[in-house]
Design a protein around this motif. Sequence first.
Motif, PDB file in Angstrom:
ATOM      1  N   TRP A   7       0.825  -1.202   0.000  1.00 32.89           N
ATOM      2  CA  TRP A   7       0.000   0.000   0.000  1.00 32.89           C
ATOM      3  C   TRP A   7       0.861   1.254   0.000  1.00 32.89           C
ATOM      4  O   TRP A   7       1.866   1.336   0.727  1.00 32.89           O
ATOM      5  N   TYR A   8       0.424   2.213  -0.800  1.00 32.20           N
ATOM      6  CA  TYR A   8       0.931   3.569  -0.764  1.00 32.20           C
ATOM      7  C   TYR A   8      -0.254   4.481  -0.467  1.00 32.20           C
ATOM      8  O   TYR A   8      -1.408   4.079  -0.624  1.00 32.20           O
ATOM      9  N   ARG A   9       0.026   5.696  -0.070  1.00 34.45           N
ATOM     10  CA  ARG A   9      -1.058   6.641   0.148  1.00 34.45           C
ATOM     11  C   ARG A   9      -0.674   8.023  -0.344  1.00 34.45           C
ATOM     12  O   ARG A   9       0.498   8.376  -0.383  1.00 34.45           O
ATOM     13  N   GLN A  10      -1.711   8.783  -0.687  1.00 35.86           N
ATOM     14  CA  GLN A  10      -1.500  10.132  -1.191  1.00 35.86           C
ATOM     15  C   GLN A  10      -2.541  11.064  -0.598  1.00 35.86           C
ATOM     16  O   GLN A  10      -3.751  10.882  -0.829  1.00 35.86           O
ATOM     17  N   ALA A  11      -2.066  12.027   0.178  1.00 29.72           N
ATOM     18  CA  ALA A  11      -2.933  13.055   0.731  1.00 29.72           C
ATOM     19  C   ALA A  11      -3.026  14.209  -0.266  1.00 29.72           C
ATOM     20  O   ALA A  11      -2.150  14.371  -1.121  1.00 29.72           O
ATOM     21  N   PRO A  12      -4.072  15.034  -0.164  1.00 27.40           N
ATOM     22  CA  PRO A  12      -4.230  16.152  -1.108  1.00 27.40           C
ATOM     23  C   PRO A  12      -3.014  17.064  -1.120  1.00 27.40           C
ATOM     24  O   PRO A  12      -2.522  17.478  -0.057  1.00 27.40           O
ATOM     25  N   GLY A  13      -2.515  17.336  -2.308  1.00 25.32           N
ATOM     26  CA  GLY A  13      -1.386  18.240  -2.442  1.00 25.32           C
ATOM     27  C   GLY A  13      -0.040  17.642  -2.094  1.00 25.32           C
ATOM     28  O   GLY A  13       0.973  18.357  -2.072  1.00 25.32           O
ATOM     29  N   LYS A  14      -0.005  16.340  -1.830  1.00 26.46           N
ATOM     30  CA  LYS A  14       1.255  15.695  -1.445  1.00 26.46           C
ATOM     31  C   LYS A  14       1.586  14.558  -2.404  1.00 26.46           C
ATOM     32  O   LYS A  14       0.750  14.118  -3.177  1.00 26.46           O
ATOM     33  N   GLN A  15       2.810  14.088  -2.326  1.00 31.76           N
ATOM     34  CA  GLN A  15       3.228  12.987  -3.186  1.00 31.76           C
ATOM     35  C   GLN A  15       2.722  11.668  -2.636  1.00 31.76           C
ATOM     36  O   GLN A  15       2.310  11.575  -1.477  1.00 31.76           O
ATOM     37  N   ARG A  16       2.757  10.650  -3.472  1.00 32.87           N
ATOM     38  CA  ARG A  16       2.357   9.317  -3.052  1.00 32.87           C
ATOM     39  C   ARG A  16       3.527   8.682  -2.291  1.00 32.87           C
ATOM     40  O   ARG A  16       4.640   8.593  -2.801  1.00 32.87           O
ATOM     41  N   ASP A  17       3.231   8.222  -1.074  1.00 29.43           N
ATOM     42  CA  ASP A  17       4.272   7.690  -0.199  1.00 29.43           C
ATOM     43  C   ASP A  17       3.995   6.243   0.186  1.00 29.43           C
ATOM     44  O   ASP A  17       2.837   5.813   0.288  1.00 29.43           O
ATOM     45  N   LEU A  18       5.053   5.531   0.458  1.00 25.63           N
ATOM     46  CA  LEU A  18       4.953   4.163   0.937  1.00 25.63           C
ATOM     47  C   LEU A  18       4.245   4.104   2.292  1.00 25.63           C
ATOM     48  O   LEU A  18       4.537   4.914   3.183  1.00 25.63           O
ATOM     49  N   VAL A  19       3.333   3.145   2.431  1.00 27.90           N
ATOM     50  CA  VAL A  19       2.763   2.825   3.736  1.00 27.90           C
ATOM     51  C   VAL A  19       3.399   1.530   4.231  1.00 27.90           C
ATOM     52  O   VAL A  19       4.085   1.499   5.244  1.00 27.90           O
ATOM     53  N   ALA A  20       3.171   0.450   3.486  1.00 32.56           N
ATOM     54  CA  ALA A  20       3.747  -0.846   3.850  1.00 32.56           C
ATOM     55  C   ALA A  20       3.669  -1.778   2.656  1.00 32.56           C
ATOM     56  O   ALA A  20       2.718  -1.703   1.864  1.00 32.56           O
ATOM     57  N   VAL A  21       4.681  -2.634   2.525  1.00 31.74           N
ATOM     58  CA  VAL A  21       4.692  -3.640   1.475  1.00 31.74           C
ATOM     59  C   VAL A  21       5.121  -4.972   2.069  1.00 31.74           C
ATOM     60  O   VAL A  21       5.765  -5.010   3.130  1.00 31.74           O
ATOM     61  N   ILE A  22       4.787  -6.049   1.367  1.00 32.04           N
ATOM     62  CA  ILE A  22       5.134  -7.386   1.809  1.00 32.04           C
ATOM     63  C   ILE A  22       5.438  -8.236   0.584  1.00 32.04           C
ATOM     64  O   ILE A  22       4.708  -8.182  -0.414  1.00 32.04           O
ATOM     65  N   THR A  23       6.519  -9.004   0.660  1.00 33.01           N
ATOM     66  CA  THR A  23       6.875  -9.874  -0.460  1.00 33.01           C
ATOM     67  C   THR A  23       6.106 -11.189  -0.364  1.00 33.01           C
ATOM     68  O   THR A  23       5.510 -11.507   0.673  1.00 33.01           O
ATOM     69  N   SER A  24       6.133 -11.940  -1.448  1.00 32.24           N
ATOM     70  CA  SER A  24       5.468 -13.238  -1.447  1.00 32.24           C
ATOM     71  C   SER A  24       6.124 -14.190  -0.452  1.00 32.24           C
ATOM     72  O   SER A  24       5.492 -15.153  -0.021  1.00 32.24           O
ATOM     73  N   GLY A  25       7.362 -13.878  -0.041  1.00 34.50           N
ATOM     74  CA  GLY A  25       8.027 -14.679   0.974  1.00 34.50           C
ATOM     75  C   GLY A  25       7.752 -14.225   2.388  1.00 34.50           C
ATOM     76  O   GLY A  25       8.193 -14.862   3.351  1.00 34.50           O
ATOM     77  N   GLY A  26       7.034 -13.094   2.536  1.00 32.18           N
ATOM     78  CA  GLY A  26       6.636 -12.643   3.859  1.00 32.18           C
ATOM     79  C   GLY A  26       7.476 -11.519   4.456  1.00 32.18           C
ATOM     80  O   GLY A  26       7.219 -11.083   5.579  1.00 32.18           O
ATOM     81  N   THR A  27       8.467 -11.043   3.723  1.00 31.73           N
ATOM     82  CA  THR A  27       9.271  -9.920   4.220  1.00 31.73           C
ATOM     83  C   THR A  27       8.491  -8.623   4.091  1.00 31.73           C
ATOM     84  O   THR A  27       7.878  -8.368   3.056  1.00 31.73           O
ATOM     85  N   THR A  28       8.508  -7.830   5.158  1.00 31.24           N
ATOM     86  CA  THR A  28       7.734  -6.591   5.162  1.00 31.24           C
ATOM     87  C   THR A  28       8.631  -5.368   5.288  1.00 31.24           C
ATOM     88  O   THR A  28       9.758  -5.448   5.785  1.00 31.24           O
ATOM     89  N   ASN A  29       8.090  -4.248   4.857  1.00 37.49           N
ATOM     90  CA  ASN A  29       8.728  -2.950   5.023  1.00 37.49           C
ATOM     91  C   ASN A  29       7.606  -1.938   5.198  1.00 37.49           C
ATOM     92  O   ASN A  29       6.583  -2.009   4.500  1.00 37.49           O
ATOM     93  N   SER A  30       7.780  -1.012   6.127  1.00 39.56           N
ATOM     94  CA  SER A  30       6.722  -0.034   6.366  1.00 39.56           C
ATOM     95  C   SER A  30       7.324   1.314   6.738  1.00 39.56           C
ATOM     96  O   SER A  30       8.473   1.414   7.186  1.00 39.56           O
ATOM     97  N   ALA A  31       6.511   2.341   6.573  1.00 41.75           N
ATOM     98  CA  ALA A  31       6.925   3.688   6.920  1.00 41.75           C
ATOM     99  C   ALA A  31       7.026   3.828   8.435  1.00 41.75           C
ATOM    100  O   ALA A  31       6.237   3.234   9.178  1.00 41.75           O
ATOM    101  N   ASP A  32       7.964   4.644   8.879  1.00 39.35           N
ATOM    102  CA  ASP A  32       8.137   4.844  10.317  1.00 39.35           C
ATOM    103  C   ASP A  32       6.861   5.393  10.954  1.00 39.35           C
ATOM    104  O   ASP A  32       6.536   5.072  12.093  1.00 39.35           O
ATOM    105  N   SER A  33       6.127   6.193  10.191  1.00 43.07           N
ATOM    106  CA  SER A  33       4.938   6.853  10.745  1.00 43.07           C
ATOM    107  C   SER A  33       3.809   5.875  11.077  1.00 43.07           C
ATOM    108  O   SER A  33       2.883   6.236  11.808  1.00 43.07           O
ATOM    109  N   VAL A  34       3.865   4.665  10.539  1.00 43.44           N
ATOM    110  CA  VAL A  34       2.777   3.699  10.795  1.00 43.44           C
ATOM    111  C   VAL A  34       3.237   2.506  11.618  1.00 43.44           C
ATOM    112  O   VAL A  34       2.413   1.660  11.995  1.00 43.44           O
ATOM    113  N   LYS A  35       4.522   2.411  11.901  1.00 45.74           N
ATOM    114  CA  LYS A  35       5.021   1.266  12.681  1.00 45.74           C
ATOM    115  C   LYS A  35       4.387   1.253  14.056  1.00 45.74           C
ATOM    116  O   LYS A  35       4.258   2.276  14.713  1.00 45.74           O
TER     117      LYS A  35
END
Length: 117
Positions: free
Chosen positions: A36-64
Amino acid sequence: QVHLVESGGGLVQAGGSLRLSCTASGSIFSINTMGWYRQAPGKQRDLVAVITSGGTTNSADSVKGRFTISRDNAKNTVYLQMNSLKPEDTAVYYCYYYALREGYRSWGQGTQVTVSS
């Protein structure tokens, strides 16, 4: 091609929870990243969190500590459990699919998440 269908957005009060779902269909490659990515009005699209098919995750510090990403490979579906939502989480949330070896990526149409204070 890979088609992504999102669901689960909506309006919630601060401190509440929402769960987003995204299901992929079409020519799914077994090794891929979804998320997932997200985009607020007037801002760029930013990473929220992603997960690989193997289960590895990465997420933004703001949502951890508040958001959890998971997936069901058998259903080609990725989930985003969002807890302790804040007004600054308000944005359009876009589902994302990426197959590194094939160099292919796809986006969903977006789902609105609005958090009221």
